[in-house]
Design an enzyme around this catalytic site. Structure first.
Site, PDB file in Angstrom:
ATOM      1  N   GLU A 101       0.819  -1.207   0.000  1.00 32.56           N
ATOM      2  CA  GLU A 101       0.000   0.000   0.000  1.00 32.56           C
ATOM      3  C   GLU A 101       0.856   1.263   0.000  1.00 32.56           C
ATOM      4  OE1 GLU A 101      -3.748  -2.077   2.281  1.00 32.56           O
ATOM      5  OE2 GLU A 101      -2.738  -0.453   3.284  1.00 32.56           O
ATOM      6  N   CYS A 114       3.459   8.500   1.395  1.00 32.19           N
ATOM      7  CA  CYS A 114       3.963   7.522   2.360  1.00 32.19           C
ATOM      8  C   CYS A 114       4.191   6.211   1.610  1.00 32.19           C
ATOM      9  CB  CYS A 114       2.926   7.378   3.480  1.00 32.19           C
ATOM     10  SG  CYS A 114       3.430   6.218   4.745  1.00 32.19           S
ATOM     11  N   CYS A 121       6.328  -6.756   7.519  1.00 26.92           N
ATOM     12  CA  CYS A 121       7.412  -6.242   8.344  1.00 26.92           C
ATOM     13  C   CYS A 121       7.815  -7.334   9.327  1.00 26.92           C
ATOM     14  CB  CYS A 121       6.958  -4.999   9.107  1.00 26.92           C
ATOM     15  SG  CYS A 121       8.320  -4.179   9.975  1.00 26.92           S
ATOM     16  N   CYS A 125       6.313  -4.904  16.046  1.00 32.87           N
ATOM     17  CA  CYS A 125       5.982  -3.905  17.074  1.00 32.87           C
ATOM     18  C   CYS A 125       4.550  -4.184  17.544  1.00 32.87           C
ATOM     19  CB  CYS A 125       6.100  -2.490  16.522  1.00 32.87           C
ATOM     20  SG  CYS A 125       7.791  -2.090  16.031  1.00 32.87           S
ATOM     21  N   CYS A 128       1.333  -2.269  16.015  1.00 31.19           N
ATOM     22  CA  CYS A 128       1.274  -2.016  14.576  1.00 31.19           C
ATOM     23  C   CYS A 128       0.633  -3.206  13.856  1.00 31.19           C
ATOM     24  CB  CYS A 128       2.685  -1.761  14.038  1.00 31.19           C
ATOM     25  SG  CYS A 128       2.711  -1.504  12.252  1.00 31.19           S
ATOM     26  N   GLU A 175      10.342  -2.065   7.323  1.00 29.71           N
ATOM     27  CA  GLU A 175      11.430  -1.347   7.995  1.00 29.71           C
ATOM     28  C   GLU A 175      12.471  -1.001   6.921  1.00 29.71           C
ATOM     29  OE1 GLU A 175      12.433   0.177  10.820  1.00 29.71           O
ATOM     30  OE2 GLU A 175      14.274   0.474   9.696  1.00 29.71           O
ATOM     31  N   CYS A 349      -1.491   5.540   9.944  1.00 24.77           N
ATOM     32  CA  CYS A 349      -0.277   4.861  10.398  1.00 24.77           C
ATOM     33  C   CYS A 349      -0.620   3.533  11.059  1.00 24.77           C
ATOM     34  CB  CYS A 349       0.430   5.663  11.483  1.00 24.77           C
ATOM     35  SG  CYS A 349       1.066   7.204  10.952  1.00 24.77           S
TER      36      CYS A 349
END
Ligand code: SAH
Length: 375
Positions: A101, A114, A121, A125, A128, A175, A349
């Site tokens: 995305e 963005c 990922c 975290c 997230c 990342e 986010c």
């Protein structure tokens, strides 16, 4: 070992992902001059020409050669949504079926794109949703810059005044510093005057804190760095950002100081801090944060937590955000309280999930897979 030729598939070099250095090397092997690199960058990225035969300042023989050896290949656009606040999100399908995305966020004085750097990922975290969906692979430089290529065209097609890509943040899925070479090549294309020509203040890499890669980046690029801090002490950060167990806060802050000292111009590090109700948003946390960034030119970005199902976290109430912000402000730290954008299209986010053929098996720990995203 079988070569790709045995399988009858010869993947042609995708010219889209070559930065100036890469193009110069390619042309040198053909006995061509370095200035060809600038010509091709302009055709591909500024004029959006993907047909070699239209590149009129390149000789017929060289056009034919380019066509023989290479291709200019883009992912397929499978979903395009615009939020009520003007945020636009695209879902792109890669050749292997994975989906990533990209989000465009308009503001009064700029338009920020963005960009994703990985399929999923690996960092996990705890707050997230991208991380929870697992990890598949790094994006190629071509797949990273293709997001910029497509977004630039699609925003231009809107023909709405003021809607332009003026800033790029590598804050989408993934990342970026764990995909170092491809991200650096893509950033170089973003900043090349013959491509997107963005200044070093307008391109930001956001990292959860891969210390050796921060050092490498500082050695080779002059650009903005954002660090996802989210906690002012190791115990708490270990639980929110597991990468902290490898690179604890003291090492991360030392790397930030080194990074700043290598930059040519006056620049600051952006520290991102997602405010989680009752977890990291107390006055004490704010005061510890003030101590931590002392001596580092700092901008603190306070991000309201964007909830997702089964996250286990709540967004900090407005009052806590204001108190936290006030403590930083009183200590002379510049802060920005980020507004949540594009919530109605899941573009905020931590909400980017794409479609990841998960190889980490992490996905299973949390939930049964739902297919794709809500298209
Ligand atoms: N891996 C990089 C870049 C991707 S995340 C990094 O960690 O910086 C981009 C930003 O969104 C990070 O600051 C991340 O911590 C934040 N984020 C992730 N999930 C979020 C959520 N649910 N709500 C608000 N921000 C989130």
């Amino acid at each position: 070992m079988r070569s790709s030729q045995d399988e009858g598939v010869v993947a042609k070099l995708n010219l889209l992902g070559l930065d100036r250095q890469g193009l110069i090397a390619y042309f040198a092997a053909l006995g061509e001059k370095p200035f060809r690199a600038g010509q091709v960058l302009q055709w591909v990225h500024q004029k959006a020409v993907t047909d070699y035969q239209l590149m009129t300042n390149i000789s017929q023989a060289l056009r034919d050669q380019l066509q023989e050896d290479t291709r200019i290949h883009l992912p397929e656009l499978v979903f395009d949504a615009t939020s009520s606040d003007g945020t636009r999100k695209w879902l792109l399908q890669l050749d292997d079926g994975n989906r990533i995305e990209t989000v465009y966020i308009p503001e009064t004085d700029r338009g920020t794109l963005c960009v994703s750097s990985q399929v999923g990922c690996a960092l996990d975290c705890s707050f997230c949703s991208t991380g929870r969906r697992g990890f598949n692979r790094n994006l190629t430089a071509a797949e990273i810059i293709a997001q910029v290529w497509l977004a630039t065209r699609l925003i231009d097609e809107e023909k709405k005044p003021g809607r332009k890509v003026t800033n790029i943040v590598l804050m989408g899925m993934g990342e970026p510093l764990l995909n170092f070479d491809n991200v650096v090549a893509a950033v170089r294309i973003m900043m090349d005057d013959f491509a997107y020509g963005l200044s070093k203040r307008r391109v930001t890499i956001s990292t959860a804190g891969v210390v050796p890669a921060i050092d490498r980046l500082g050695d080779i690029l002059d650009m903005r760095l954002a660090v996802s801090l989210h906690a002012p002490d190791d115990k708490l950060r270990d639980s929110l950002v597991p990468l902290n167990r490898k690179y604890p806060i003291a090492e991360l802050m030392a790397a930030c100081r080194r990074f700043i000292s290598k930059q040519n111009t006056r620049s600051r590090i952006t520290f991102e801090y997602v405010l989680l109700d009752g977890v990291n948003d107390s006055d004490q946390h704010a005061r510890k944060l003030v101590k931590l960034v002392k001596g580092i030119p700092t901008l603190v970005n306070l991000i309201p937590f964007n909830p997702f199902p089964d996250s286990g976290y709540k967004t900090s109430p407005k009052q806590s955000v204001e108190r936290f912000n006030r403590i930083l402000f009183d200590a002379g730290i510049t802060t920005v309280v980020r507004r949540t954008r594009g919530e109605d299209i899941d573009a905020a986010c931590g909400q980017l999930i794409g479609r990841i053929e998960d190889r980490s098996r992490r996905y299973r720990r949390f939930e049964q897979p739902r297919i794709g995203m809500q298209t």
